[in-house]
Design a protein around this motif. Structure first.
Motif, PDB file in Angstrom:
ATOM      1  N   LYS A 144      -9.365  21.512  65.430  1.00 42.84           N
ATOM      2  CA  LYS A 144      -8.596  20.508  64.698  1.00 42.84           C
ATOM      3  C   LYS A 144      -9.084  20.328  63.243  1.00 42.84           C
ATOM      4  N   ARG A 145     -10.356  20.555  62.993  1.00 43.62           N
ATOM      5  CA  ARG A 145     -10.943  20.226  61.691  1.00 43.62           C
ATOM      6  C   ARG A 145     -10.334  21.017  60.537  1.00 43.62           C
ATOM      7  N   ARG A 146      -9.975  20.326  59.487  1.00 46.56           N
ATOM      8  CA  ARG A 146      -9.621  20.925  58.198  1.00 46.56           C
ATOM      9  C   ARG A 146     -10.296  20.107  57.108  1.00 46.56           C
ATOM     10  N   SER A 147     -10.456  20.672  55.946  1.00 48.02           N
ATOM     11  CA  SER A 147     -11.005  19.890  54.834  1.00 48.02           C
ATOM     12  C   SER A 147      -9.977  18.856  54.400  1.00 48.02           C
ATOM     13  N   ILE A 148     -10.412  17.614  54.317  1.00 47.41           N
ATOM     14  CA  ILE A 148      -9.537  16.511  53.923  1.00 47.41           C
ATOM     15  C   ILE A 148     -10.052  15.955  52.600  1.00 47.41           C
ATOM     16  N   ARG A 149      -9.150  15.883  51.622  1.00 47.20           N
ATOM     17  CA  ARG A 149      -9.570  15.494  50.266  1.00 47.20           C
ATOM     18  C   ARG A 149      -8.906  14.221  49.769  1.00 47.20           C
ATOM     19  N   THR A 150      -7.989  13.667  50.564  1.00 47.39           N
ATOM     20  CA  THR A 150      -7.419  12.373  50.151  1.00 47.39           C
ATOM     21  C   THR A 150      -7.629  11.358  51.280  1.00 47.39           C
ATOM     22  N   SER A 152     -19.024  15.803  38.644  1.00 53.73           N
ATOM     23  CA  SER A 152     -20.098  16.804  38.740  1.00 53.73           C
ATOM     24  C   SER A 152     -19.628  18.181  38.283  1.00 53.73           C
ATOM     25  N   LYS A 153     -18.377  18.505  38.624  1.00 54.54           N
ATOM     26  CA  LYS A 153     -17.823  19.821  38.270  1.00 54.54           C
ATOM     27  C   LYS A 153     -16.449  19.613  37.649  1.00 54.54           C
ATOM     28  N   ALA A 154     -15.994  20.610  36.913  1.00 50.14           N
ATOM     29  CA  ALA A 154     -14.653  20.520  36.317  1.00 50.14           C
ATOM     30  C   ALA A 154     -13.581  20.569  37.406  1.00 50.14           C
ATOM     31  N   HIS A 155     -13.857  21.332  38.459  1.00 52.43           N
ATOM     32  CA  HIS A 155     -12.890  21.482  39.562  1.00 52.43           C
ATOM     33  C   HIS A 155     -13.628  21.331  40.884  1.00 52.43           C
ATOM     34  N   GLY A 156     -12.908  20.842  41.876  1.00 51.66           N
ATOM     35  CA  GLY A 156     -13.475  20.856  43.222  1.00 51.66           C
ATOM     36  C   GLY A 156     -14.325  19.650  43.576  1.00 51.66           C
ATOM     37  N   SER A 157     -14.467  18.701  42.643  1.00 52.66           N
ATOM     38  CA  SER A 157     -15.208  17.479  43.006  1.00 52.66           C
ATOM     39  C   SER A 157     -14.450  16.214  42.618  1.00 52.66           C
ATOM     40  N   CYS A 211     -14.864  16.620  53.403  1.00 48.73           N
ATOM     41  CA  CYS A 211     -14.815  17.902  52.666  1.00 48.73           C
ATOM     42  C   CYS A 211     -16.170  18.168  52.012  1.00 48.73           C
ATOM     43  N   TRP A 212     -16.558  19.403  52.060  1.00 47.60           N
ATOM     44  CA  TRP A 212     -17.801  19.876  51.415  1.00 47.60           C
ATOM     45  C   TRP A 212     -17.524  20.064  49.936  1.00 47.60           C
ATOM     46  N   ILE A 213     -18.400  19.557  49.097  1.00 53.70           N
ATOM     47  CA  ILE A 213     -18.334  19.815  47.648  1.00 53.70           C
ATOM     48  C   ILE A 213     -19.598  20.581  47.263  1.00 53.70           C
ATOM     49  N   GLN A 214     -19.428  21.795  46.826  1.00 53.96           N
ATOM     50  CA  GLN A 214     -20.582  22.630  46.485  1.00 53.96           C
ATOM     51  C   GLN A 214     -21.196  22.180  45.165  1.00 53.96           C
ATOM     52  N   ILE A 215     -22.472  21.960  45.140  1.00 55.24           N
ATOM     53  CA  ILE A 215     -23.185  21.574  43.914  1.00 55.24           C
ATOM     54  C   ILE A 215     -24.141  22.682  43.471  1.00 55.24           C
ATOM     55  N   ARG A 272      -2.616  14.856  56.435  1.00 53.04           N
ATOM     56  CA  ARG A 272      -2.760  15.607  57.689  1.00 53.04           C
ATOM     57  C   ARG A 272      -2.622  17.069  57.375  1.00 53.04           C
ATOM     58  N   ARG A 273      -3.529  17.875  57.909  1.00 53.28           N
ATOM     59  CA  ARG A 273      -3.424  19.320  57.684  1.00 53.28           C
ATOM     60  C   ARG A 273      -3.402  20.014  59.040  1.00 53.28           C
ATOM     61  N   PRO A 274      -2.484  20.959  59.216  1.00 53.85           N
ATOM     62  CA  PRO A 274      -2.395  21.619  60.514  1.00 53.85           C
ATOM     63  C   PRO A 274      -3.605  22.490  60.786  1.00 53.85           C
TER      64      PRO A 274
HETATM   65  C1  FMN Z   1     -20.117  26.368  51.126  1.00 50.28           C
HETATM   66  C2  FMN Z   1     -18.799  25.657  50.893  1.00 50.28           C
HETATM   67  C3  FMN Z   1     -18.497  25.176  49.631  1.00 50.28           C
HETATM   68  C4  FMN Z   1     -17.308  24.481  49.414  1.00 50.28           C
HETATM   69  N1  FMN Z   1     -17.085  23.911  48.187  1.00 50.28           N
HETATM   70  C5  FMN Z   1     -15.998  23.158  47.997  1.00 50.28           C
HETATM   71  C6  FMN Z   1     -15.820  22.458  46.772  1.00 50.28           C
HETATM   72  O1  FMN Z   1     -16.672  22.460  45.885  1.00 50.28           O
HETATM   73  N2  FMN Z   1     -14.680  21.718  46.629  1.00 50.28           N
HETATM   74  C7  FMN Z   1     -13.726  21.667  47.611  1.00 50.28           C
HETATM   75  O2  FMN Z   1     -12.714  20.985  47.397  1.00 50.28           O
HETATM   76  N3  FMN Z   1     -13.868  22.309  48.792  1.00 50.28           N
HETATM   77  C8  FMN Z   1     -14.981  23.035  49.018  1.00 50.28           C
HETATM   78  N4  FMN Z   1     -15.189  23.642  50.222  1.00 50.28           N
HETATM   79  C9  FMN Z   1     -14.167  23.537  51.273  1.00 50.28           C
HETATM   80  C10 FMN Z   1     -13.446  24.882  51.428  1.00 50.28           C
HETATM   81  O3  FMN Z   1     -12.562  25.066  50.340  1.00 50.28           O
HETATM   82  C11 FMN Z   1     -12.689  24.892  52.772  1.00 50.28           C
HETATM   83  O4  FMN Z   1     -13.608  24.732  53.822  1.00 50.28           O
HETATM   84  C12 FMN Z   1     -11.911  26.194  52.948  1.00 50.28           C
HETATM   85  O5  FMN Z   1     -10.887  26.310  52.006  1.00 50.28           O
HETATM   86  C13 FMN Z   1     -11.301  26.283  54.338  1.00 50.28           C
HETATM   87  O6  FMN Z   1     -10.440  25.199  54.583  1.00 50.28           O
HETATM   88  P1  FMN Z   1     -10.666  24.223  55.820  1.00 50.28           P
HETATM   89  O7  FMN Z   1     -12.029  23.588  55.667  1.00 50.28           O
HETATM   90  O8  FMN Z   1      -9.547  23.228  55.738  1.00 50.28           O
HETATM   91  O9  FMN Z   1     -10.604  25.041  57.078  1.00 50.28           O
HETATM   92  C14 FMN Z   1     -16.378  24.312  50.471  1.00 50.28           C
HETATM   93  C15 FMN Z   1     -16.683  24.800  51.737  1.00 50.28           C
HETATM   94  C16 FMN Z   1     -17.880  25.441  51.950  1.00 50.28           C
HETATM   95  C17 FMN Z   1     -18.225  25.910  53.358  1.00 50.28           C
END
Ligand code: FMN
Length: 179
Positions: A9-15, A62-67, A112-116, A155-157
């Motif tokens: 079920k798990r997906r990255s959720i950003r909102t 922290s970052k221009a994109h992804g955070s 959601c994971w944010i890479q630093i 919600r993400r499938p």
């Molecule tokens: C090591 C790692 C770094 C990631 N860094 C970011 C990030 O900086 N920003 C972000 O929005 N998502 C980040 N993600 C989430 C991934 O984009 C996401 O896990 C991937 O696209 C797969 O989608 P899902 O988690 O919905 O299955 C990261 C995931 C991992 C495992």
């Protein structure tokens, strides 16, 4: 739900909704972090639990994109480690991070994971240095990631079974496919 069902079920959720994370939930998340396995049981990790909205807004830069979505999150867990305590602190941090994501999932939260680590803040400085400076971390306390957590607004499938890359799995030898 079983662990496999949660993994499916798990997906990255950003909102996230505006709802904050209650204290009891916060304690379960912290317990998960502290139960993570680590090499030689060194437990080099240190975690900064951030629920101050002003700090979250600053961390979102922290970052221009992804955070950027962190500014709309009620919680960010900054996953750090005392790098003098282990040569595999990155692995130890990663395990704690994914475990807390799975516990969040089991509690109906999104994360959601944010890479630093290894990511730029801007042309002249690293995202890691930005976070270290913002949170007052000493230089030997390295920052791996920030895990944003909140009540899901989206919600993400789940990934479909036919999206799984079974060709990445080999059987006994590299030239023998698993399936
Ligand atoms: C090591 C790692 C770094 C990631 N860094 C970011 C990030 O900086 N920003 C972000 O929005 N998502 C980040 N993600 C989430 C991934 O984009 C996401 O896990 C991937 O696209 C797969 O989608 P899902 O988690 O919905 O299955 C990261 C995931 C991992 C495992």
């Amino acid at each position: 739900m079983t662990m496999l069902e949660l993994i499916r079920k798990r997906r990255s959720i950003r909102t996230y909704t505006d709802e904050s994370i209650d204290r009891q939930t916060l304690e379960l998340l912290v317990e998960t972090l502290l139960r993570a396995p680590s090499s030689r049981n060194n437990r080099p990790w240190e975690f900064i639990v951030v629920d101050d909205r002003d700090l979250l807004q600053k961390l979102s830069l922290s970052k221009a994109h992804g955070s950027t979505f962190l500014k709309g999150s009620p919680l960010g867990i900054v996953v750090c480690a005392d790098s003098t305590k282990s040569d595999v602190w990155v692995e130890d941090c990663s395990i704690a991070a994914i475990l807390v994501q799975m516990t969040a999932e089991s509690l109906g939260l999104g994360s959601c994971w944010i890479q630093i680590r290894q990511r730029p803040h801007d042309a002249d400085s690293s995202a890691e240095a930005y976070v270290q400076q913002l949170l007052g971390l000493p230089e030997h306390v390295r920052v791996e990631s920030i895990i944003s957590i909140g009540h899901p607004q989206e919600r993400r499938p789940p990934l479909r079974a036919d999206e799984l890359q079974y060709d990445k799995v080999k059987h006994n030898r590299y030239d023998e496919p698993f399936s």
